[in-house]
Design a protein around this motif. Structure first.
Motif, short mmCIF file in Angstrom:
data_model
loop_
_atom_site.label_atom_id
_atom_site.label_comp_id
_atom_site.label_asym_id
_atom_site.label_seq_id
_atom_site.Cartn_x
_atom_site.Cartn_y
_atom_site.Cartn_z
N VAL A 1 2.67 -5.73 -2.50
CA VAL A 1 2.30 -5.10 -3.82
C VAL A 1 0.89 -5.51 -4.31
CG1 VAL A 1 4.51 -5.30 -4.78
CG2 VAL A 1 3.22 -7.27 -5.13
N PHE B 1 11.10 -2.78 -6.88
CA PHE B 1 10.53 -3.63 -5.63
C PHE B 1 11.80 -4.67 -5.19
CE2 PHE B 1 6.68 -2.67 -8.06
CZ PHE B 1 5.90 -1.98 -6.99
N ASN C 1 0.42 3.54 -8.04
CA ASN C 1 0.81 4.13 -6.99
C ASN C 1 0.35 5.27 -6.53
OD1 ASN C 1 3.17 2.18 -6.12
ND2 ASN C 1 4.71 3.47 -7.40
N ASP D 1 8.13 -6.91 -0.17
CA ASP D 1 7.34 -5.81 -0.34
C ASP D 1 6.15 -6.26 -0.50
OD1 ASP D 1 9.54 -3.86 -0.33
OD2 ASP D 1 9.59 -3.68 -2.41
N LYS E 1 -0.96 1.60 2.42
CA LYS E 1 -0.54 1.12 3.60
C LYS E 1 -1.86 0.83 4.89
CE LYS E 1 3.92 3.16 3.74
NZ LYS E 1 3.96 3.90 2.36
N LYS F 1 2.62 -0.30 -5.10
CA LYS F 1 2.78 -0.60 -3.97
C LYS F 1 1.43 -0.75 -3.20
CE LYS F 1 2.53 4.58 -2.77
NZ LYS F 1 3.49 5.60 -2.23
N LYS F 2 1.23 -1.79 -2.26
CA LYS F 2 -0.07 -1.91 -1.29
C LYS F 2 -0.41 -0.65 -0.69
CE LYS F 2 -2.24 -4.32 2.04
NZ LYS F 2 -2.37 -3.29 3.09
#
Length: 337
Positions: free
Chosen positions: A89, A83, A290, A87, A117, A114-115
């Protein structure tokens, strides 16, 4: 920075069950990310630790808990590679470190994802801890193979709870299993059905309920509520060579001999094991989160958010704990900072 913690284990109704205080913003090193927290959610582990961590004596420094968070990376340690600053998260953190009830938090990037989207901050905050727990239970402990195990039955004890709500979805959508969830109230029964459970049975007379739907025995049992209370029943209803996974523990030794004749496998699941012991496969949680983010973004899974509280205050944190302690909450409760 502002943080909220406690010095003494007190009933949530007490004035000082949580206290707000100022502390220094931490600096990341190694694999750590410094995350500006935007929202977090409350799990049973939160109130259990609050009730027990300082029962005997008052702590000198407030203990900060909280093990679900969504936020933005503000700074990174020298060993990070996954990251960068800016970013978005989400993560469930580490039981041995300061928690997410703070404006900023340090977290090892190897247990961060990762958050998603397409989800809001609140919808995302509901997901990390429960997703990791349910995913590990199904695919790391039982080792479900969606092709080989297609159609096999899994009983989810406490289907409308935080972990049960995502376990139902993962077992159905990813595991291709026949999902039986337990619930007793009208709203919790409907919640489980909406998440994809094939059957919802009343836990108050579990054996009879399972017989009614033609599943007197099941291949797998996921205990998310009370292993000690269900142990003898679980031993009866599990199929030969089946698998039981529990996250709840027991106050007394369990009679494993009850599983011997059927060659049943029993596993504990603790989402914190990888971070607590810095296991060789600690990156697995980064991979799982992820994957979950992708499944949420493409609509395979949906957020289990049910209640949103606004503002990072002592009052909202107390309310979130009250909801959890009531054992009546469905899905997840999130606090937006």
């Amino acid at each position: 920075m502002k943080a909220i913690g406690f010095k003494k284990s007190l009933p949530i109704s007490e004035a000082n069950s949580f206290i707000a205080f100022e502390t220094e913003k931490p600096t990341p090193s190694g694999f750590d990310l410094l995350v500006k927290v935007q929202a977090n959610s409350v799990n049973p582990v939160d109130f259990k630790i609050r009730q027990n961590a300082a029962k005997d004596e008052e702590l000198e420094t407030p203990k900060v808990i909280g093990w679900d968070a969504v936020g933005i990376v503000e700074a990174v340690g020298e060993k990070t590679s996954k990251f960068k600053v800016g970013d978005e998260v989400f993560y469930a953190g580490d039981l041995t470190r300061s928690g997410s009830n703070a404006e900023f938090q340090l977290v090892d990037e190897r247990i961060v994802g990762k958050k998603p989207k397409n989800l809001s901050i609140a919808e995302t905050a509901a997901m990390p801890l429960t997703s990791l727990t349910a995913y590990e239970a199904l695919f790391d402990r039982i080792k479900i193979n969606p092709e080989k195990d297609q159609g096999k039955s899994v009983l989810v004890l406490a289907g409308a709870g935080g972990v049960g709500s995502i376990a139902i979805q993962l077992a159905k959508k990813l595991g291709n299993l026949t999902v039986i969830a337990t619930a007793s109230r009208e709203d919790s029964i409907q919640w489980c059905k909406d998440l994809g459970a094939d059957y919802v049975v009343n836990h108050h007379n579990l054996k009879e309920e399972l017989e009614k739907i033609g599943h007197s025995q099941v291949n797998y049992i996921l205990d998310f509520v009370d292993l000690e209370g269900y142990w003898e029943t679980a031993a009866e209803i599990i199929k030969p060579q089946g698998h039981i996974v529990s996250i709840t523990g027991s106050s007394k030794p369990l009679n494993l001999d009850l599983l011997k004749a059927k060659s049943v496998t029993f596993s504990w699941e603790l989402m914190y094991t990888r971070s607590m012991f810095n296991t060789e496969d600690i990156d697995r949680q980064h991979e799982i989160l992820n994957h979950v983010a992708d499944l949420l973004d493409n609509g395979t899974l949906k957020s289990t958010l049910s209640t949103t509280l606004n503002g990072f205050t002592v009052e909202t944190l107390k309310e979130a704990h009250r909801l959890q302690e009531s054992s009546k909450s469905i899905g997840k409760t999130v606090i937006l900072f």
